[in-house]
Enzyme design. Structure first.
Site, PDB file in Angstrom:
ATOM      1  N   GLN A 513       1.106  -1.150   0.186  1.00 41.26           N
ATOM      2  CA  GLN A 513      -0.794  -0.373   0.155  1.00 41.26           C
ATOM      3  C   GLN A 513       0.732   1.270   0.489  1.00 41.26           C
ATOM      4  O   GLN A 513       0.347   1.869  -1.141  1.00 41.26           O
ATOM      5  CB  GLN A 513      -1.040   0.495   1.135  1.00 41.26           C
ATOM      6  CG  GLN A 513      -1.746   1.065   1.065  1.00 41.26           C
ATOM      7  CD  GLN A 513      -2.494   1.126   0.110  1.00 41.26           C
ATOM      8  OE1 GLN A 513      -3.153   0.442  -0.499  1.00 41.26           O
ATOM      9  NE2 GLN A 513      -2.553   2.432  -0.137  1.00 41.26           N
ATOM     10  N   GLU A 514       1.376   1.566   0.974  1.00 36.23           N
ATOM     11  CA  GLU A 514       2.992   2.015   0.465  1.00 36.23           C
ATOM     12  C   GLU A 514       3.229   2.941  -0.225  1.00 36.23           C
ATOM     13  O   GLU A 514       3.309   4.082  -0.741  1.00 36.23           O
ATOM     14  CB  GLU A 514       3.942   2.508   2.304  1.00 36.23           C
ATOM     15  CG  GLU A 514       3.043   2.226   3.527  1.00 36.23           C
ATOM     16  CD  GLU A 514       2.561   3.729   3.747  1.00 36.23           C
ATOM     17  OE1 GLU A 514       3.088   4.357   3.125  1.00 36.23           O
ATOM     18  OE2 GLU A 514       2.107   4.086   4.931  1.00 36.23           O
TER      19      GLU A 514
END
Length: 653
Positions: A513-514
């Site tokens: 996600q990051e």
């Protein structure tokens, strides 16, 4: 790009564990070529052309050989070696490195006002930078078709921000030649006011005739004090500028008092003929401001009067406000007002089913079950929630991209791909990304999928993810959710997971996600690496974790970044009672903010309502994605894990 010895050493350091592997038979040759490349760059920095030419002969066939010419030309760009530039551009037409040199040459020529030469090198289809476009307009105005130049100037003029200083000379000439019409002056003044750039607006108003300048002053006054719109007689005027002043002022007034703005809107709507787009934009703002100001009665009256208004973003916001109040009848009411295609999305299928269950229990159970079944067909957060309620298995829908090994081999052998791979291997990550982006620009569906397979094979995971997303092929889970840096993730989770919910799947999910597994990712806020840590957070975490950390670019090393990111994630799990929902929210928005949200809700909301009503859209999607990605990463690892653990599923937040 600096090519001094210190810069070279830093670039080589950044090869890191993510550099693509070569076969054993080619490894020795690659090492020798990279060493010669390093020596050649040092020769460039010394101006040693004899040594440079010797090394170039030995590097024939090496993918990065053109970069030596590029670096050599750039080093002496201030002398504009036209013969070398022309030769290079001729040999490297339609390549990334050719376009980069063209940009460097244009910047140099423009800054020196050598506009005849500028026209020779400028190619409109390849140039997007505003400063270079302004230089071009100036060059054409001086040495070409002035009408063509001024058409471009009009495009450059019509923005609500100050343009690059390189635009000032051609703007001044255009204005002197009478190009600035009242319509163009008003248009940019309006854009500037709408952007809140009042200094620019005043500057433009200074170039208006007196009557128009007076209207411009009125617009700025309404921007600052929109309540004066309640003096209706002062603003009823047939001139189109008044309609625009009223629209802008009503949006500003709505943020102060939605009820007053709505009442004023009804008066002005009867007096002006507004375009549909203007009307929709204002209605959207009114609805949102009624909700934000908790004026429920005003909101009801607004929707009774505007039954045709079905803006999905606004209604979705209102549905979430109703969830926060646990007003399930209102949740159902708002979902039913969504456009039909929106109601079929998994998010609203889930929440419609939830609202029916909460209101009617078994009374409409069959309808709720059918909605859950529809949502559970999706590989998503809402799909997994629905499957849990139904007690059925998750739908992963895992279909490898239809790409053959021959296609992958052909793609990997393309010159642009070879340059991208080798640049990544030597740590020139910025140029590697640009080579890749250039090589994949305009690719068709099958080519993008093939490029994704190539990137995955090279360990360039963020490019494999983005390639399949660009191809809009979401079912190849190996490409979309790679088990990247698996040895590091497994080691870290084994060492740090004791007595917490930290497992490899959560680490994978956060990193995915990051950064999409870009180990050199850098955010606008200064966060770095796979798990996007701020240097300040990394320093504090390193002391507690016993992880060696000396400087911020240590965070670009996967091993260090994953160790520090995982330890920080573990501290958040400890702080929030091993609840991954709260830990994920805190990782994105900060633990202090999450604690404040829990205080506001009084820990009275079901977990799914709390997630759905997180005030920040980014954090809401972040938490949902991390939970869903954890399930997918368990599946990718050959394991089965539920979306929620028992303590999370029963929690009130």
């Amino acid at each position: 790009m600096s090519i001094d010895a210190k810069g070279i050493a830093l670039s080589l350091f950044l090869v890191l564990a993510a550099a693509p592997a070569l076969s054993e038979s080619n490894a020795e040759k690659a090492v020798a070529q990279r060493e010669k490349l390093r020596e050649a760059r040092l020769a460039i920095s010394r101006g040693d052309t004899v040594e440079l030419n010797r090394l170039k002969r030995e590097l024939q066939g090496y993918p990065l050989l053109p970069y030596l010419d590029y670096w050599a030309i750039v080093r002496k760009i201030d002398s504009l070696p036209y013969t070398e530039i022309d030769r290079f551009l001729g040999e490297h037409q339609d390549t990334a490195i050719g376009d980069w040199l063209r940009v460097r040459v244009l910047r140099e020529l423009g800054s020196r006002k050598r506009f005849r030469a500028y026209l020779k090198y400028y190619k409109p289809e390849k140039i997007t930078r505003t400063s270079l476009r302004c230089y071009y307009a100036d060059a054409v105005a001086r040495h070409g078709d002035r009408d063509e130049a001024y058409r471009l100037v009009e495009e450059l003029w019509m923005v609500g921000r100050s343009q690059a200083e390189e635009c000032d000379p051609v703007f001044a000439r255009w204005i002197k030649d009478g190009g600035l019409t009242p319509e163009l002056a008003w248009g940019r003044h309006l854009l500037a006011v709408e952007s809140g750039n009042l200094d620019l607006a005043r500057y433009i108003a200074g170039k208006m005739p007196p009557e128009q300048a007076q209207l411009a002053r009125l617009l700025r006054e309404v921007h600052r004090h929109p309540a004066q719109l309640t003096n209706y007689t002062h603003f009823i005027d047939k001139r189109p500028e008044y309609r625009q002043i009223v629209l802008h002022g009503l949006e500003r007034l709505a943020r102060e008092d939605a009820a007053v703005a709505d009442s004023a809107w009804q008066r002005y709507e009867a007096s002006y003929l507004f375009a549909d787009a203007e009307r929709d934009q204002l209605l959207r703002e009114l609805a949102l401001q009624f909700a934000r100001q908790d004026d429920i009665d005003g909101l009801r009256r607004f929707f009774e009067r505007t039954e045709e208004f079905t803006d999905a973003r606004t209604i979705g916001w209102l549905a979430r406000q109703s969830m926060r109040e646990l007003d399930w009848a209102q949740v159902e009411f708002w979902i039913d007002r969504l456009p039909p295609e929106e109601q079929l999305l998994d998010v609203w299928l889930y929440w419609k089913a939830r609202s029916l269950e909460e209101q009617y229990g078994k009374g409409r159970a069959d309808e709720a079950v059918q909605l859950y079944r529809q949502a559970a067909e999706e590989r998503s957060y809402y799909g997994f929630l629905s499957a849990d309620i139904l007690g059925q298995n998750y739908k992963f829908i895992d279909r490898p991209a239809p790409v053959t090994p021959d296609l992958v081999a052909e793609m990997a052998a393309r010159p642009g791909m070879l340059r991208a791979r080798e640049l990544q291997a030597i740590g020139e990550l910025y140029h590697a990304r640009r080579e890749w982006d250039y090589a994949t620009e305009g690719m068709e569906h099958r080519e993008l999928l093939t490029a994704g397979k190539v990137a995955s094979a090279w360990g360039w995971y963020h490019k494999s993810i983005r390639s399949v997303l660009a191809a809009d092929y979401l079912d190849d889970l190996e490409l979309r959710f790679p088990l990247a840096f698996a040895d590091i993730v497994t080691d870290v989770s084994n060492r740090m997971a004791q007595k917490t919910a930290l497992d490899p799947y959560l680490i994978y999910a956060v990193a995915r996600q990051e950064s999409h597994f870009a180990h050199d990712a850098k955010s606008g806020a200064g966060a770095l690496g796979l798990m996007q840590l701020l240097p300040s957070t990394a320093r504090a975490t390193a002391r507690k974790a016993g992880v060696e950390y000396r400087r911020s670019w240590d965070l670009l090393t996967p091993k260090t970044n994953i160790a520090l990111g995982s330890f920080y994630l573990r501290t958040l799990l400890n702080r929030f009672d091993n609840n991954r929902i709260l830990a994920a929210a805190a990782y994105n928005a900060g633990p202090t903010r999450v604690a404040g949200w829990l205080k506001e809700t009084g820990k009275k909301l079901p977990y799914d309502v709390w997630i759905e009503t997180i005030p920040y859209h980014e954090t809401r999607k972040y938490v949902q994605n991390v939970l869903a990605y954890s399930v997918i990463y368990a599946y990718r690892s050959g394991s089965v894990k539920p979306l929620l653990r028992d303590n999370e599923a029963t929690s009130k937040l």
